[in-house]
Write a protein that holds these residues in place. Structure first.
Motif, PDB file in Angstrom:
ATOM      1  N   ASN A 118       0.842  -1.196   0.000  1.00  0.00           N
ATOM      2  CA  ASN A 118       0.000   0.000   0.000  1.00  0.00           C
ATOM      3  C   ASN A 118       0.872   1.239   0.000  1.00  0.00           C
ATOM      4  O   ASN A 118       1.801   1.347   0.801  1.00  0.00           O
ATOM      5  N   TYR A 120       0.743   5.325   0.569  1.00  0.00           N
ATOM      6  CA  TYR A 120      -0.045   6.424   1.134  1.00  0.00           C
ATOM      7  C   TYR A 120       0.592   7.746   0.732  1.00  0.00           C
ATOM      8  O   TYR A 120       1.758   7.999   1.071  1.00  0.00           O
ATOM      9  N   MET A 126      -6.658   4.867   6.070  1.00  0.00           N
ATOM     10  CA  MET A 126      -7.393   3.612   5.921  1.00  0.00           C
ATOM     11  C   MET A 126      -8.282   3.444   7.149  1.00  0.00           C
ATOM     12  O   MET A 126      -7.790   3.474   8.278  1.00  0.00           O
ATOM     13  N   PHE A 151      -1.102   4.864  13.422  1.00  0.00           N
ATOM     14  CA  PHE A 151      -1.745   3.558  13.234  1.00  0.00           C
ATOM     15  C   PHE A 151      -2.593   3.281  14.469  1.00  0.00           C
ATOM     16  O   PHE A 151      -2.120   3.471  15.598  1.00  0.00           O
ATOM     17  N   ARG A 204       4.279   7.128   2.123  1.00  0.00           N
ATOM     18  CA  ARG A 204       4.512   5.978   3.007  1.00  0.00           C
ATOM     19  C   ARG A 204       4.188   4.683   2.272  1.00  0.00           C
ATOM     20  O   ARG A 204       3.167   4.608   1.586  1.00  0.00           O
TER      21      ARG A 204
HETATM   22  C1  SIN Z   1      -3.490  -2.600   6.332  1.00  0.00           C
HETATM   23  O1  SIN Z   1      -4.216  -2.621   7.297  1.00  0.00           O
HETATM   24  O2  SIN Z   1      -3.637  -3.418   5.442  1.00  0.00           O
HETATM   25  C2  SIN Z   1      -2.398  -1.574   6.218  1.00  0.00           C
HETATM   26  C3  SIN Z   1      -1.943  -1.062   7.525  1.00  0.00           C
HETATM   27  C4  SIN Z   1      -0.877  -0.013   7.407  1.00  0.00           C
HETATM   28  O3  SIN Z   1      -0.784   0.665   6.386  1.00  0.00           O
HETATM   29  O4  SIN Z   1      -0.105   0.161   8.366  1.00  0.00           O
END
Ligand code: SIN
Ligand code: MN
Length: 214
Positions: A118, A120, A126, A151, A204
């Motif tokens: 992912n 960001y 999220m 987080f 990120r």
């Molecule tokens: C996720 O929950 O899949 C990603 C978590 C994160 O970006 O730290």
């Protein structure tokens, strides 16, 4: 961000462990380079479209199995149908090392077969969710590189409290398994511009390694 006082590993909840600065800067650069290559295909990195038509703010590319809401497949059926890039064995080895660091015990049988990468940008986040498309309760390994984020690690019952807010910085490892494997979690905020400029990353990256059990 390196600090004068080392940030120590923390058990955030039973089975959920945050290990700061687990990947050293050179390893982080190697992983960023690998992510740049994975982002190019065969399935391009893209904003996942949700069933209600909205797009996720993060951009995602997968290895091993393609994740889409809410299932895994071997082909990216919602992005052109190309077969997913294979899951490299070095990444599975990194996953075993991560689990060993988090739990203090080596498990040679830990064999992640899906990775979600992912990206960001400064505005991406999220919402609280569970990783529950996997048919396995093996731990999820999460690696963060680049900008820091806030987080949120919650509980297995609901998106609500109790939760613990953790700042994930570049190189940090977070493993959640055991009683925390199906805990809700999310990324509340990305702290733009906090990445080391040597990474050449304007945002990120988060990589989660999962055992699909499929
Ligand atoms: C996720 O929950 O899949 C990603 C978590 C994160 O970006 O730290
Ligand atoms: Mn998740």
């Amino acid at each position: 961000m390196s600090s004068l006082l080392p940030r120590e590993p923390v058990v955030v909840a039973p089975g959920a462990v945050h290990v700061p600065e687990w990947l050293d800067p050179e390893r982080q650069r190697d992983v960023v380079q690998a992510c740049r290559e994975w982002a190019q295909g065969p399935v391009p990195m893209r904003h996942t479209r949700m069933p209600n038509g909205t797009q996720m703010s993060v951009q995602t590319v997968c290895l091993g199995w393609h994740w889409m809401p809410y299932r895994y497949s071997r082909t990216a059926d919602d992005v052109g149908g190309a077969p997913v890039a294979p899951f490299p064995s070095w990444l599975a080895g990194l996953g075993r090392d991560a689990v060993e660091t988090a739990y203090g015990e080596r498990d040679e049988s830990y064999e992640p077969d899906a990775a979600l990468i992912n990206f960001y940008d400064s505005t991406a986040k999220m919402g609280m969710h569970q990783d529950k498309e996997e048919q396995s309760s093996a731990p999820v390994v999460s690696l963060s590189i680049g900008d820091s984020c806030l987080f949120r690690f919650g509980n297995t019952e609901s998106r609500g409290r109790p939760w613990t807010d953790v700042r994930l910085e570049s190189g940090d490892l977070f493993v959640f398994g055991g009683p925390s494997r199906f805990a809700y979690h999310g990324v509340m905020k990305t702290f733009s511009g906090t990445a080391d400029s040597a990474l050449g990353l304007n945002g990120r990256l988060n990589i989660t390694l999962r055992v699909t059990g499929l």
